[in-house]
Design a protein around this motif. Structure first.
Motif, PDB file in Angstrom:
ATOM      1  N   GLU A 221       0.831  -1.203   0.000  1.00  0.00           N
ATOM      2  CA  GLU A 221       0.000   0.000   0.000  1.00  0.00           C
ATOM      3  C   GLU A 221       0.869   1.257   0.000  1.00  0.00           C
ATOM      4  O   GLU A 221       0.570   2.233  -0.701  1.00  0.00           O
ATOM      5  CB  GLU A 221      -0.906  -0.003   1.228  1.00  0.00           C
ATOM      6  CG  GLU A 221      -1.825   1.210   1.308  1.00  0.00           C
ATOM      7  CD  GLU A 221      -2.724   1.174   2.523  1.00  0.00           C
ATOM      8  OE1 GLU A 221      -3.710   1.925   2.549  1.00  0.00           O
ATOM      9  OE2 GLU A 221      -2.428   0.392   3.464  1.00  0.00           O
ATOM     10  N   ARG A 246      -8.793   6.937  -1.211  1.00  0.00           N
ATOM     11  CA  ARG A 246      -8.686   5.777  -0.315  1.00  0.00           C
ATOM     12  C   ARG A 246      -9.940   4.914  -0.403  1.00  0.00           C
ATOM     13  O   ARG A 246      -9.856   3.681  -0.476  1.00  0.00           O
ATOM     14  CB  ARG A 246      -8.440   6.231   1.128  1.00  0.00           C
ATOM     15  CG  ARG A 246      -8.562   5.088   2.152  1.00  0.00           C
ATOM     16  CD  ARG A 246      -7.953   5.418   3.473  1.00  0.00           C
ATOM     17  NE  ARG A 246      -6.499   5.438   3.371  1.00  0.00           N
ATOM     18  CZ  ARG A 246      -5.739   4.339   3.413  1.00  0.00           C
ATOM     19  NH1 ARG A 246      -6.286   3.136   3.531  1.00  0.00           N
ATOM     20  NH2 ARG A 246      -4.441   4.441   3.313  1.00  0.00           N
ATOM     21  N   THR A 250      -9.597   1.063  -1.576  1.00  0.00           N
ATOM     22  CA  THR A 250      -9.717   0.036  -0.534  1.00  0.00           C
ATOM     23  C   THR A 250     -11.144  -0.444  -0.291  1.00  0.00           C
ATOM     24  O   THR A 250     -11.333  -1.455   0.383  1.00  0.00           O
ATOM     25  CB  THR A 250      -9.130   0.547   0.791  1.00  0.00           C
ATOM     26  OG1 THR A 250      -9.896   1.671   1.251  1.00  0.00           O
ATOM     27  CG2 THR A 250      -7.683   0.989   0.621  1.00  0.00           C
ATOM     28  N   TYR A 261      -7.262  -6.324  -1.297  1.00  0.00           N
ATOM     29  CA  TYR A 261      -6.567  -5.496  -0.307  1.00  0.00           C
ATOM     30  C   TYR A 261      -6.363  -6.358   0.926  1.00  0.00           C
ATOM     31  O   TYR A 261      -7.316  -6.679   1.636  1.00  0.00           O
ATOM     32  CB  TYR A 261      -7.422  -4.269   0.009  1.00  0.00           C
ATOM     33  CG  TYR A 261      -6.830  -3.281   0.976  1.00  0.00           C
ATOM     34  CD1 TYR A 261      -5.622  -2.636   0.711  1.00  0.00           C
ATOM     35  CD2 TYR A 261      -7.506  -2.950   2.150  1.00  0.00           C
ATOM     36  CE1 TYR A 261      -5.103  -1.705   1.596  1.00  0.00           C
ATOM     37  CE2 TYR A 261      -7.001  -2.018   3.032  1.00  0.00           C
ATOM     38  CZ  TYR A 261      -5.796  -1.400   2.751  1.00  0.00           C
ATOM     39  OH  TYR A 261      -5.281  -0.465   3.632  1.00  0.00           O
ATOM     40  N   TYR A 272      -0.391  -3.307   4.707  1.00  0.00           N
ATOM     41  CA  TYR A 272      -1.310  -3.869   3.716  1.00  0.00           C
ATOM     42  C   TYR A 272      -0.705  -3.844   2.314  1.00  0.00           C
ATOM     43  O   TYR A 272       0.227  -3.105   2.029  1.00  0.00           O
ATOM     44  CB  TYR A 272      -2.641  -3.104   3.746  1.00  0.00           C
ATOM     45  CG  TYR A 272      -3.409  -3.338   5.027  1.00  0.00           C
ATOM     46  CD1 TYR A 272      -4.352  -4.355   5.121  1.00  0.00           C
ATOM     47  CD2 TYR A 272      -3.143  -2.561   6.151  1.00  0.00           C
ATOM     48  CE1 TYR A 272      -5.041  -4.588   6.309  1.00  0.00           C
ATOM     49  CE2 TYR A 272      -3.820  -2.788   7.345  1.00  0.00           C
ATOM     50  CZ  TYR A 272      -4.762  -3.801   7.416  1.00  0.00           C
ATOM     51  OH  TYR A 272      -5.430  -4.033   8.592  1.00  0.00           O
ATOM     52  N   PHE A 274      -1.725  -4.592  -2.144  1.00  0.00           N
ATOM     53  CA  PHE A 274      -2.740  -4.704  -3.185  1.00  0.00           C
ATOM     54  C   PHE A 274      -2.360  -5.806  -4.171  1.00  0.00           C
ATOM     55  O   PHE A 274      -1.191  -5.976  -4.517  1.00  0.00           O
ATOM     56  CB  PHE A 274      -2.861  -3.385  -3.958  1.00  0.00           C
ATOM     57  CG  PHE A 274      -3.552  -2.287  -3.198  1.00  0.00           C
ATOM     58  CD1 PHE A 274      -4.934  -2.251  -3.093  1.00  0.00           C
ATOM     59  CD2 PHE A 274      -2.811  -1.279  -2.595  1.00  0.00           C
ATOM     60  CE1 PHE A 274      -5.567  -1.237  -2.405  1.00  0.00           C
ATOM     61  CE2 PHE A 274      -3.432  -0.253  -1.902  1.00  0.00           C
ATOM     62  CZ  PHE A 274      -4.819  -0.230  -1.804  1.00  0.00           C
TER      63      PHE A 274
END
Length: 348
Positions: A221, A246, A250, A261, A272, A274
């Motif tokens: 992220e 965001r 997300t 995510y 986190y 992706f």
């Protein structure tokens, strides 16, 4: 990579692109024909002030500094994220964007710089209202006295539309100078727009998918935001194309299955990452995303050897899967046909 092999790969790439472009244009011609039946090719509502006709209602060239950098600045910033070896390279901080923008502040804007943003707005207006796009309309409503610069203005506007909105401008009827805007993802993704402005977010999605692909199909992220920041997209700040970024990344795109995510395993504090979602795999491909990224860099996919090799493998796997699917479908159809035939046959 040996020169001969590289030449073969580029030739193969050109043949595939030509085939896909032909298929896309055929579909576009059909949609344009339908639109022309119900809508006049002129757009009087746009004539009064074309530069204010973006869905946001603001002049295209008067967005807040830093929030919506020009595509040239965004390209300069984004292009530093991936080296030509297909691996991550050093990413500079925001000064790249400000330098790209600041270089034009102390001189008079050229006709191309002045009219390209206006033409982008005009084409988006046509796209949103499902109206045909003709060269005559563009010259009359936007270009006007700068007709000698039309090819350059159209080229710049086309790049802006692709980078920011994920839209390809295609000439579908050269005899009538008729154009159409085509979403770079499949038609089901045409609904992927900002609810407030009605502008497609496909360009931003393609950028995020390209960043994920470039990082081994899984991008942190932190790194994704680093790239987006250089394009004028900031966490927690409204953006004229994507709204609140965001939430888009997300929540919205995760819910729609374009992205996954996830928490990085064993990360403490939690971090986190992706990944591509199943819908991204269905509606686009690694090759299409790489082509998009290569255009941003003003080069070709084969100039990113590791990524290009992976994209080719993905294309081959998809082709094999399609062949297998057709074979299964044909086998099932044959079995059903024999079953139906036998049910109508009467024993003597």
């Amino acid at each position: 990579m040996p020169r001969g092999q590289k030449s073969k790969l580029r030739a193969r790439e050109k043949r595939r692109q030509a085939r896909e472009e032909h298929e896309g244009v055929e579909g576009a011609e059909a949609s344009v024909a339908e639109e022309e039946k119900s809508v006049s090719s002129s757009s009087p509502d746009f004539n009064e002030n074309p530069q204010r006709s973006c869905a946001s209602g603001k002049p295209c060239d008067q967005q807040k500094p830093g929030k919506a950098p020009s595509s040239t600045a965004a390209t300069a910033a984004a292009s530093s994220t991936i080296s030509h070896e297909g691996t991550t390279s050093h990413v500079d901080e925001k000064p790249n964007v400000s330098q790209a923008e600041g270089s034009t502040e102390n001189r008079e804007r050229s006709p191309v710089e002045n009219k390209a943003p206006m033409l982008v707005c005009y084409l988006l207006y046509k796209y949103q209202n499902k109206q045909p796009i003709t060269k005559a309309d563009m010259l009359r409503n936007v270009i006007q006295t700068d007709m000698n610069h039309f090819p350059e203005i159209l080229k710049r506007a086309s790049k802006d539309l692709e980078l920011l909105f994920g839209l390809d401008l295609k000439e579908v009827n050269p005899n009538r100078n008729l154009y159409v805007l085509i979403n770079k993802l499949k038609l089901s993704c045409n609904a992927r727009v900002n609810d407030n402005t009605g502008l497609p977010n496909t360009g931003l999605l393609m950028t995020v998918l390209a960043v994920i692909f470039s990082k081994g199909n899984c991008a942190t992220e932190k790194y994704v935001w680093k790239v987006l920041n250089m394009m004028g997209v900031y966490d927690g700040e409204e953006h004229f194309i994507c709204g609140e970024p965001r939430k888009l990344l997300t929540v919205d795109w995760v819910k729609e299955k374009y992205l996954e995510y996830r928490q990085v395993p064993n990360s403490d504090p939690p971090r986190y990452q992706f990944l591509w979602g199943p819908r991204a795999y269905d509606e686009t491909s690694k090759m299409k995303v790489l082509e998009f990224w290569a255009k941003i860099h003003q080069t070709v996919p084969s100039d990113f050897p590791p990524l290009y090799a992976e994209a080719l493998r993905d294309e081959e796997e998809r082709a094999q899967a399609r062949v297998a699917t057709r074979a299964r479908t044909a086998a099932i159809a044959s079995i059903r046909s024999r079953a139906i035939s036998s049910s109508f046959s009467c024993p003597k």
